[in-house]
Scaffold this motif. Structure first.
Motif, PDB file in Angstrom:
ATOM      1  N   LEU A  39       0.836  -1.280  -0.123  1.00  0.00           N
ATOM      2  CA  LEU A  39       0.059   0.012  -0.012  1.00  0.00           C
ATOM      3  C   LEU A  39       0.793   1.425  -0.043  1.00  0.00           C
ATOM      4  CD1 LEU A  39      -2.896  -1.085   2.603  1.00  0.00           C
ATOM      5  CD2 LEU A  39      -2.938  -1.342  -0.021  1.00  0.00           C
ATOM      6  N   GLU A  40       2.082   1.051   0.118  1.00  0.00           N
ATOM      7  CA  GLU A  40       3.018   2.190   0.453  1.00  0.00           C
ATOM      8  C   GLU A  40       2.932   3.422  -0.910  1.00  0.00           C
ATOM      9  OE1 GLU A  40       7.790   3.207   1.297  1.00  0.00           O
ATOM     10  OE2 GLU A  40       7.157   1.335   0.218  1.00  0.00           O
ATOM     11  N   ASN A  41       2.859   2.895  -2.019  1.00  0.00           N
ATOM     12  CA  ASN A  41       3.016   3.882  -3.156  1.00  0.00           C
ATOM     13  C   ASN A  41       1.377   4.299  -3.469  1.00  0.00           C
ATOM     14  OD1 ASN A  41       1.344   2.180  -4.530  1.00  0.00           O
ATOM     15  ND2 ASN A  41       2.891   1.349  -5.885  1.00  0.00           N
ATOM     16  N   SER A  64       7.318   4.921  -9.782  1.00  0.00           N
ATOM     17  CA  SER A  64       7.742   4.428  -8.596  1.00  0.00           C
ATOM     18  C   SER A  64       8.757   5.068  -8.074  1.00  0.00           C
ATOM     19  CB  SER A  64       8.303   2.632  -9.105  1.00  0.00           C
ATOM     20  OG  SER A  64       9.333   3.265 -10.121  1.00  0.00           O
ATOM     21  N   THR A  65       8.380   6.204  -7.098  1.00  0.00           N
ATOM     22  CA  THR A  65       9.344   7.162  -6.413  1.00  0.00           C
ATOM     23  C   THR A  65       8.531   7.364  -5.212  1.00  0.00           C
ATOM     24  OG1 THR A  65       8.370   9.192  -7.143  1.00  0.00           O
ATOM     25  CG2 THR A  65      10.184   8.041  -8.566  1.00  0.00           C
ATOM     26  N   ASP A  71       2.539  11.556  -2.636  1.00  0.00           N
ATOM     27  CA  ASP A  71       1.531  12.093  -3.093  1.00  0.00           C
ATOM     28  C   ASP A  71       0.064  11.445  -3.304  1.00  0.00           C
ATOM     29  OD1 ASP A  71       0.265  14.417  -4.908  1.00  0.00           O
ATOM     30  OD2 ASP A  71       0.587  13.004  -6.605  1.00  0.00           O
ATOM     31  N   ASN A  72       0.382  10.216  -3.799  1.00  0.00           N
ATOM     32  CA  ASN A  72      -1.070   9.187  -4.106  1.00  0.00           C
ATOM     33  C   ASN A  72      -1.668   9.032  -2.663  1.00  0.00           C
ATOM     34  OD1 ASN A  72      -0.837   8.640  -6.669  1.00  0.00           O
ATOM     35  ND2 ASN A  72       0.673   7.118  -6.443  1.00  0.00           N
ATOM     36  N   VAL A  73      -0.907   8.995  -1.404  1.00  0.00           N
ATOM     37  CA  VAL A  73      -1.494   8.701  -0.202  1.00  0.00           C
ATOM     38  C   VAL A  73      -2.473   9.843   0.201  1.00  0.00           C
ATOM     39  CG1 VAL A  73      -1.132   8.242   2.081  1.00  0.00           C
ATOM     40  CG2 VAL A  73       0.195   6.911   0.700  1.00  0.00           C
ATOM     41  N   ASN A  74      -1.644  11.123  -0.005  1.00  0.00           N
ATOM     42  CA  ASN A  74      -2.271  12.241   0.434  1.00  0.00           C
ATOM     43  C   ASN A  74      -3.616  12.585  -0.345  1.00  0.00           C
ATOM     44  OD1 ASN A  74      -0.698  13.786   2.638  1.00  0.00           O
ATOM     45  ND2 ASN A  74       1.000  13.699   1.132  1.00  0.00           N
TER      46      ASN A  74
END
Length: 213
Positions: A39-41, A64-65, A71-74
């Motif tokens: 789920l990290e990315n 993959s950075t 950014d995606n999590v936010n």
């Protein structure tokens, strides 16, 4: 309520059910056995909420950075807010960061952070259940009893307020129903640092001391 009171109760069911639900809703696999790494990315999380509410996230950064992942999590957390989850029901973006290289990391810190992620998924699942336009797979809330505690889980199922004290739970029915609780974003900390005199059942999260917020 102290987290250590729940430490003897396995949360594995909640981890397993969360993975199952996300995979079934998105139609995509975790791709690894590491819950945090999967789920990290933030891609699966964004895909999940877009299935629950199509178009709520316009763009998913698939680079993959670490910056793309954050950014995606936010973006995911912001979308959760749009669906009605309040801040106390959301995990912190840093809860999905890799902490394995931190020498001074407390033994249970990584698990505490992941449990915050589970709590957010729990509330998101409840939102999906109440959405008349959503007809996809449902989250099995009973699998979260080990995480939230059986009494609190039952109170949440009944849409009631749960008063949490050191000696146990006392429930009082909220006739306004669960959705009316959405507007109650305040909660009160008891005199004891070990527990709460009153806790809003829609405001459950773990703080850095391992206690419920």
């Amino acid at each position: 309520m102290e987290w250590r009171q729940q430490s003897s109760v396995s949360c594995e069911d909640a981890f397993t059910e969360t993975q199952r639900w996300i995979e079934e809703v998105t139609g995509k696999s975790f791709g690894c056995s590491d819950f945090r790494a999967a789920l990290e990315n933030g891609v699966l999380l964004c895909d999940l909420i877009n299935q629950l509410k199509p178009g709520i996230i316009k763009r998913v950064n698939r680079l993959s950075t670490p910056i793309a992942g954050l950014d995606n999590v936010n973006v995911f957390l912001k979308a959760c807010g749009k669906l009605g989850l309040n801040e106390s029901q959301l995990f912190h973006p840093g809860d999905l960061q890799d902490l394995s290289t931190r020498v001074t990391l407390r033994h249970d810190e990584s698990q505490r952070r992941l449990k915050n992620v589970l709590i957010t998924i729990y509330w998101l699942g409840r939102k999906a259940q109440l959405d008349t336009f959503y007809s996809g797979p449902q989250l099995n809330f009973k699998d979260f009893e080990g995480l939230l505690g059986l009494a609190l889980s039952k109170a949440l199922e009944e849409g009631s307020n749960a008063f949490v004290k050191d000696e146990g739970y006392k429930e009082s029915h909220d006739s306004e129903g669960e959705e009316s609780l959405q507007t109650r974003q305040s909660y009160y900390r008891g005199n004891s640092v070990d527990g709460f005199e009153c806790v809003n059942p829609r405001a459950v999260r773990l703080n850095e001391e391992g206690t419920y917020l």
